[in-house]
Scaffold this motif. Structure first.
Motif, PDB file in Angstrom:
ATOM      1  N   ASP A 135      39.001  31.515  38.692  1.00  9.48           N
ATOM      2  CA  ASP A 135      38.943  32.423  39.831  1.00  9.48           C
ATOM      3  C   ASP A 135      40.360  32.831  40.217  1.00  9.48           C
ATOM      4  N   ARG A 136      40.501  33.442  41.377  1.00  9.11           N
ATOM      5  CA  ARG A 136      41.819  33.938  41.784  1.00  9.11           C
ATOM      6  C   ARG A 136      42.806  32.808  42.017  1.00  9.11           C
ATOM      7  N   PHE A 137      42.324  31.643  42.448  1.00  6.81           N
ATOM      8  CA  PHE A 137      43.216  30.511  42.634  1.00  6.81           C
ATOM      9  C   PHE A 137      43.743  30.012  41.287  1.00  6.81           C
ATOM     10  N   PHE A 138      42.864  29.996  40.287  1.00  7.83           N
ATOM     11  CA  PHE A 138      43.271  29.635  38.931  1.00  7.83           C
ATOM     12  C   PHE A 138      44.358  30.577  38.424  1.00  7.83           C
ATOM     13  N   LEU A 139      44.146  31.876  38.569  1.00 10.66           N
ATOM     14  CA  LEU A 139      45.110  32.858  38.082  1.00 10.66           C
ATOM     15  C   LEU A 139      46.443  32.729  38.817  1.00 10.66           C
ATOM     16  N   ALA A 140      46.382  32.428  40.100  1.00  8.75           N
ATOM     17  CA  ALA A 140      47.620  32.253  40.858  1.00  8.75           C
ATOM     18  C   ALA A 140      48.410  31.050  40.347  1.00  8.75           C
ATOM     19  N   SER A 141      47.737  29.942  40.101  1.00  8.72           N
ATOM     20  CA  SER A 141      48.439  28.734  39.695  1.00  8.72           C
ATOM     21  C   SER A 141      48.907  28.794  38.248  1.00  8.72           C
ATOM     22  N   HIS A 142      48.146  29.427  37.379  1.00  6.97           N
ATOM     23  CA  HIS A 142      48.507  29.467  35.959  1.00  6.97           C
ATOM     24  C   HIS A 142      49.462  30.595  35.610  1.00  6.97           C
ATOM     25  N   PRO A 147      47.200  35.913  44.554  1.00  8.66           N
ATOM     26  CA  PRO A 147      45.730  35.902  44.437  1.00  8.66           C
ATOM     27  C   PRO A 147      45.050  37.008  45.227  1.00  8.66           C
ATOM     28  N   ASP A 148      45.778  37.657  46.126  1.00 12.70           N
ATOM     29  CA  ASP A 148      45.203  38.749  46.904  1.00 12.70           C
ATOM     30  C   ASP A 148      45.497  40.116  46.299  1.00 12.70           C
ATOM     31  N   LYS A 149      46.166  40.130  45.139  1.00  8.93           N
ATOM     32  CA  LYS A 149      46.503  41.394  44.489  1.00  8.93           C
ATOM     33  C   LYS A 149      46.036  41.364  43.034  1.00  8.93           C
ATOM     34  N   LEU A 150      44.727  41.186  42.882  1.00  9.23           N
ATOM     35  CA  LEU A 150      44.122  41.031  41.561  1.00  9.23           C
ATOM     36  C   LEU A 150      42.867  41.877  41.440  1.00  9.23           C
ATOM     37  N   ASP A 151      42.606  42.344  40.231  1.00 15.91           N
ATOM     38  CA  ASP A 151      41.273  42.783  39.837  1.00 15.91           C
ATOM     39  C   ASP A 151      40.720  41.711  38.913  1.00 15.91           C
ATOM     40  N   LEU A 152      39.531  41.214  39.223  1.00 17.83           N
ATOM     41  CA  LEU A 152      38.871  40.224  38.375  1.00 17.83           C
ATOM     42  C   LEU A 152      37.423  40.660  38.220  1.00 17.83           C
ATOM     43  N   ILE A 153      37.032  40.935  36.969  1.00 19.95           N
ATOM     44  CA  ILE A 153      35.706  41.488  36.691  1.00 19.95           C
ATOM     45  C   ILE A 153      34.971  40.573  35.734  1.00 19.95           C
ATOM     46  N   LYS A 154      33.717  40.295  36.040  1.00 21.11           N
ATOM     47  CA  LYS A 154      32.851  39.508  35.173  1.00 21.11           C
ATOM     48  C   LYS A 154      31.966  40.456  34.383  1.00 21.11           C
ATOM     49  N   GLY A 162      39.177  42.339  43.951  1.00 22.43           N
ATOM     50  CA  GLY A 162      39.781  43.660  43.820  1.00 22.43           C
ATOM     51  C   GLY A 162      38.772  44.733  43.520  1.00 22.43           C
ATOM     52  N   SER A 163      39.017  45.478  42.439  1.00 19.63           N
ATOM     53  CA  SER A 163      38.177  46.624  42.086  1.00 19.63           C
ATOM     54  C   SER A 163      37.852  46.596  40.595  1.00 19.63           C
ATOM     55  N   ARG A 164      36.708  47.170  40.243  1.00 20.63           N
ATOM     56  CA  ARG A 164      36.324  47.302  38.838  1.00 20.63           C
ATOM     57  C   ARG A 164      36.624  48.681  38.290  1.00 20.63           C
ATOM     58  N   VAL A 165      37.096  49.586  39.135  1.00 23.01           N
ATOM     59  CA  VAL A 165      37.228  50.997  38.762  1.00 23.01           C
ATOM     60  C   VAL A 165      38.182  51.179  37.593  1.00 23.01           C
ATOM     61  N   ALA A 166      39.357  50.571  37.648  1.00 25.59           N
ATOM     62  CA  ALA A 166      40.358  50.791  36.599  1.00 25.59           C
ATOM     63  C   ALA A 166      39.859  50.292  35.248  1.00 25.59           C
ATOM     64  N   TYR A 167      39.169  49.154  35.227  1.00 28.32           N
ATOM     65  CA  TYR A 167      38.672  48.625  33.959  1.00 28.32           C
ATOM     66  C   TYR A 167      37.582  49.522  33.396  1.00 28.32           C
ATOM     67  N   GLN A 168      36.677  49.974  34.234  1.00 26.63           N
ATOM     68  CA  GLN A 168      35.612  50.846  33.744  1.00 26.63           C
ATOM     69  C   GLN A 168      36.158  52.216  33.321  1.00 26.63           C
ATOM     70  N   ASP A 169      37.213  52.676  34.004  1.00 30.12           N
ATOM     71  CA  ASP A 169      37.865  53.918  33.574  1.00 30.12           C
ATOM     72  C   ASP A 169      38.485  53.756  32.189  1.00 30.12           C
ATOM     73  N   LYS A 215      32.144  36.829  29.819  1.00 32.86           N
ATOM     74  CA  LYS A 215      33.559  37.190  29.730  1.00 32.86           C
ATOM     75  C   LYS A 215      34.042  37.637  31.109  1.00 32.86           C
ATOM     76  N   LYS A 216      35.305  37.424  31.324  1.00 35.53           N
ATOM     77  CA  LYS A 216      35.969  37.922  32.523  1.00 35.53           C
ATOM     78  C   LYS A 216      37.265  38.589  32.083  1.00 35.53           C
ATOM     79  N   VAL A 217      37.618  39.667  32.762  1.00 40.11           N
ATOM     80  CA  VAL A 217      38.905  40.324  32.535  1.00 40.11           C
ATOM     81  C   VAL A 217      39.629  40.408  33.872  1.00 40.11           C
ATOM     82  N   TRP A 218      40.961  40.390  33.816  1.00 40.96           N
ATOM     83  CA  TRP A 218      41.737  40.420  35.050  1.00 40.96           C
ATOM     84  C   TRP A 218      43.066  41.128  34.833  1.00 40.96           C
ATOM     85  N   ARG A 219      43.638  41.594  35.927  1.00 41.44           N
ATOM     86  CA  ARG A 219      44.986  42.150  35.933  1.00 41.44           C
ATOM     87  C   ARG A 219      45.547  42.024  37.346  1.00 41.44           C
ATOM     88  N   THR A 220      46.840  42.095  37.457  1.00 40.95           N
ATOM     89  CA  THR A 220      47.463  42.186  38.775  1.00 40.95           C
ATOM     90  C   THR A 220      47.505  43.653  39.181  1.00 40.95           C
TER      91      THR A 220
END
Length: 361
Positions: A135-142, A147-154, A162-169, A215-220
């Motif tokens: 989750d966002r805490f995992f991404l922050a620590s690793h 953690p408040d500036k993330l897109d994380l999509i399942k 965050g948002s799924r818009v950029a990934y779907q675009d 699967k999950k994808v993420w970005r800052t």
């Protein structure tokens, strides 16, 4: 079975006190927190996974303790007590074994794992795994990100943060453009960690994980980074009835989609594979994995080590839950799985050769 209407599909949370003991009996960590059931369809199983939550409302929003020796991270806001999903009644080690094989070798986020025994109100609850939560805490620590500036999509569109818009675009762009053209290819790989996508396909196809939609994808988002992939939930991987399947031919590069009923997109990898730059790099990376990370002797050594960590506990686990039905049944399953592992490298070398031929690599 009333499906989602049963109470174990409710996201109820209860307060609890959590104490973690090391194998020698010393107290490692103790805190007040919350607990709720974890997982999707695995909640239907008798033995259920649990999520442990730390929040300020319970007293503290994180705990510092090296639950995973050697990880290099010791502060956590979430932990999972995992049963091994649907594999809890077969080998109990599929997901943990695969995690141990790829640990430190892939450009993917994955959750550390450690076996444990759980007691609830003093009653033996069986063999579990302590795991991180992706989750966002995992991404922050690793990854040291906000953690408040993330897109994380399942999957392809379940917005976790965050948002799924950029990934779907990005998916639509790949579907609508010829990625053999340098300008289009450069656009996609400037927004996507192409090596992370390769590793996602390599790991899921090598272990014949039929749940490719897990699967999950993420970005800052500040600053904007490339999308990267996570891996999790390999409970149906290298399964006796499906391990011979070739996901490179039938699923992950199927233009119609992948996963159950082809509901997940394949546009990124299908269109990228049409470009020799990405396709050749993918084949070379797969071959490197086959020669190193997925070398048979290496995997069998890790398999035996993973199995040894839980084997002494299985009689009590079986007595508590009745699954597998006997220790002998469990022993058959783990020997069968070891035999599958011993054959996977040769099988996937042949599958990769077919992929190269089909795609002109």
């Amino acid at each position: 079975d009333r499906g989602i209407w049963t109470n174990y599909f409710k996201n109820w949370e209860r307060s609890m006190h959590f104490t973690f003991y090391e194998a020698d009996g010393t107290t490692g960590a103790s805190f007040d927190g919350g607990v709720r059931l974890n997982g999707d369809t695995s909640r239907k199983q008798d033995q259920k996974s649990m999520e442990i939550l730390l929040k300020a409302s319970y007293g503290a929003d994180e705990v510092t303790y090296p639950f995973f020796p050697g990880l290099g991270i010791s502060t956590f806001s979430r932990l999972i007590l995992r049963t091994s999903g649907q594999d809890w009644k077969y080998t109990k080690i599929r997901d943990a074994f695969i995690t141990n094989v790829v640990a430190g070798k892939v450009d993917l986020a994955y959750a550390a794992v450690r076996p444990c025994v759980v007691y609830v109100n003093g009653k033996y609850w069986g063999l579990y795994e302590v795991r991180e939560k992706l989750d966002r805490f995992f991404l922050a620590s690793h990854y040291g990100v906000d953690p408040d500036k993330l897109d994380l999509i399942k999957g392809d569109g379940i917005q976790l943060e965050g948002s799924r818009v950029a990934y779907q675009d990005l998916i639509r762009y790949a579907a609508d453009h010829d990625l053999r053209i340098k300008e289009n290819y450069d656009y996609v790989v400037s927004r996507l960690d192409e090596t992370s996508l390769m590793d996602f396909i390599i790991v899921y196809s090598f272990f014949t994980n039929r749940d490719t939609g897990n699967k999950k994808v993420w970005r800052t988002t500040d600053p904007v980074s490339e999308f990267q992939f996570c891996m999790y939930d390999f409970d149906w991987a290298i399964f006796p009835t499906t391990w011979k399947g070739d996901l490179l031919s039938s699923d992950l590069f199927d233009p119609e989609g992948h996963g159950a009923f082809n509901i997940f997109h394949t546009d990124l990898q299908v269109k990228l594979a049409q470009n020799p730059l990405w396709r050749d790099a993918f084949i070379a990376r797969y071959e490197e994995f086959l020669d190193t990370t997925f070398a048979t002797d290496r995997m069998l050594g890790i398999y035996d080590e993973t199995l040894a960590r839980i084997s002494s506990e299985m009689p009590r686990q079986i007595a508590r839950w009745g699954k597998p039905s006997t220790v002998g049944t469990w022993d058959f399953s783990v020997r069968q799985m070891r035999d599958i592992v011993s054959q996977k490298n040769a099988q996937m070398r042949a599958a990769l050769a077919r992929f190269r031929l089909a795609w002109g690599g």
